[in-house]
Design an enzyme around this catalytic site. Sequence first.
Site, PDB file in Angstrom:
ATOM      1  N   GLU A 130       0.864  -1.194   0.000  1.00  0.00           N
ATOM      2  CA  GLU A 130       0.000   0.000   0.000  1.00  0.00           C
ATOM      3  C   GLU A 130       0.894   1.235   0.000  1.00  0.00           C
ATOM      4  O   GLU A 130       2.077   1.134   0.344  1.00  0.00           O
ATOM      5  CB  GLU A 130      -0.881  -0.005   1.262  1.00  0.00           C
ATOM      6  N   ALA A 181      -0.552  -7.636  13.110  1.00  0.00           N
ATOM      7  CA  ALA A 181      -0.360  -8.801  12.232  1.00  0.00           C
ATOM      8  C   ALA A 181      -1.493  -9.809  12.385  1.00  0.00           C
ATOM      9  O   ALA A 181      -1.890 -10.469  11.419  1.00  0.00           O
ATOM     10  CB  ALA A 181       0.984  -9.453  12.542  1.00  0.00           C
ATOM     11  N   GLU A 246       8.627 -17.358  -3.114  1.00  0.00           N
ATOM     12  CA  GLU A 246       8.743 -16.200  -4.002  1.00  0.00           C
ATOM     13  C   GLU A 246      10.214 -15.794  -4.153  1.00  0.00           C
ATOM     14  O   GLU A 246      10.649 -15.335  -5.210  1.00  0.00           O
ATOM     15  CB  GLU A 246       7.932 -15.062  -3.395  1.00  0.00           C
ATOM     16  N   ARG A 247      10.973 -15.966  -3.093  1.00  0.00           N
ATOM     17  CA  ARG A 247      12.388 -15.543  -3.141  1.00  0.00           C
ATOM     18  C   ARG A 247      13.217 -16.467  -4.021  1.00  0.00           C
ATOM     19  O   ARG A 247      14.183 -16.032  -4.635  1.00  0.00           O
ATOM     20  CB  ARG A 247      12.923 -15.436  -1.710  1.00  0.00           C
ATOM     21  N   GLY A 343      30.665  -0.601 -23.789  1.00  0.00           N
ATOM     22  CA  GLY A 343      30.836   0.808 -24.153  1.00  0.00           C
ATOM     23  C   GLY A 343      29.486   1.482 -24.339  1.00  0.00           C
ATOM     24  O   GLY A 343      28.494   1.101 -23.698  1.00  0.00           O
TER      25      GLY A 343
END
Length: 381
Positions: A130, A181, A246-247, A343
Amino acid sequence: MKKHIPSWHDDEVKALSELALGFFEREVVAHNEKWDAQHRIDRAVWIEAGKLGLLCCSIPEEYGGGGGTFAHDLAVFEAQGYAGDLALGISVHSGIVAHYILEYGTEEQKKTWLPGMATGEILGAIGMTEPGAGSDLKAIKTTAIRDGDDYVVNGSKTFITNGASADVIVLAVKTDPKAGAKGVALLIVDLRDCPGFAVGRVLDKVGQHGADTSELSFTDVRVPVSNLLGEEGQGFGQLMAQLVQERLIIGAQASGAMTRAVEDTVAYTKSRQAFGHSLFEFQNTAFELAECQTIARTCAVFLDHCIEAHLRGELDPSEAAMVKYWLTEQQCAVIDRCVQLHGGYGYMREYLIARMYEDARVQKIYAGANEVMKGIIAKSL
Ligand SMILES: Cc1cc2nc3c(=O)[nH]c(=O)nc-3n(C[C@H](O)[C@H](O)[C@H](O)COP(=O)(O)OP(=O)(O)OC[C@H]3O[C@@H](n4cnc5c(N)ncnc54)[C@H](O)[C@@H]3O)c2cc1C
C-alpha cells in the site's frame, strides 16, 4: 566452457526450459517496443503461454495445471531471466497467486480459479503493498469488515504487478484493523465485475517497461465471505510462508539473467575491434568476464542447492533470504560490469544488455527489500 546443467533439470524440466525460452524470445522480447509503449502485454500472449503449458506448471492436473513440481515453474522463470526481459508478470501469476489458492483455498476456490489461470483466461495478481506500507506488511490499512455474508473492502494498493489487467487478486486486508499482524487476512477478489474497484495509474518505471504495475483502489467493494483464504487472522503467516518460495523465483530469474549477460558480453567483446584487436583481448576485459562468469556460476550452484532443498520441503527461510539477497546483488553488479564492457552500445536500449540493466534494479527491492533479507538472515545466526 561447459554450460552449467542445473541439478534440478531432469529431461522434462530441461525440455520445458527450452520451450519457455523460445516462447519468451518469440512472444515477449521480439515485441518489446509494443509492450513498453502500452505498459502491458496482450492477453493473447498469456493464452499462448497457457497453450504451451508454461502457466501453473506445478499446479495439480485435477485443477488444470501441469502436474509438475515447483522445478517446472522455476525452469520457466529462469528461462525468462535468460531471455533478458522480465516484463511478463508470469512469476506473480503462476508462482505466487496460484500457489496461495492451491495452498490455502477450499476445493471450490481451487476449482473456480485454477483451471482458468492455467489456460491464461484468468489473470492473477497479489495485492500486499500500500502507499503507506511495503516492507512493514502488518501496517496495511485496507479493511474488510464483515456485513452479513460479505466483507466490505476499503483501501488502496500500489505497485501491483498485473494490477490493471488482472481478473482476480489475492488481497491482503485487515478484518480486525486494531489487531496488527493478527488482524491480517487474505481475500480472493473477483475483479471482473466489481463495483467500487478502480485502477489508478499504470506506473511508469525505471525498467520492466512492458510490465503492468498499477495502483488499485477499493471503495465499499463487497466480497463474499466464502472468498476468504483460510481463516481470519491467518493472512500474515500465509504471506510469510509463501514469500519463501517467491524468493527462489527471484533467484532463478537472477541466475538466468547473469548467465545471459556474460554470454552476450563475451560474444560482443570478441566481435568488436579496437586498437587492432578484439575488445576481449584487453586483459582487463577478459579478467572482468572471468570474474563475472565465476560469480554467475557460483550463484547458479547455490541456487541449485536451495531449489533442491525446497523440492524436498526443507528450504530454510534464511537460505531463501540469502538466495534472494545475494543473487540479485550479483545480478545487478554483473550486468553493470557487462554494460561497461559494451561501451556506449551498452547504454542503448536496442541492446539486450541495456534492457537487462534496467530490469535488474528492482530485483533488489521487491519480494522483500534486500535489507529485510539481511534482517531474516541475521535473526537466524
Ligand atoms: C516493479 C514492482 C513490482 C511490484 N509488484 C508487487 C506486487 O505484485 N504486489 C505487491 O503487493 N507489491 C509489489 N511490489 C511492492 C514491493 O514488494 C515493495 O516495493 C517492497 O516490499 C518495498 O516496500 P516499499 O516500496 O514500501 O519500501 P519501504 O518499506 O518504504 O522501504 C524502503 C527502504 O527502506 C529500507 N528498509 C525497509 N525495511 C527495512 C528493514 N526492516 N530493515 C532495514 N531496512 C529496511 C530498505 O532499504 C527499503 O528498500 C512491487 C514493487 C515494484 C517496484
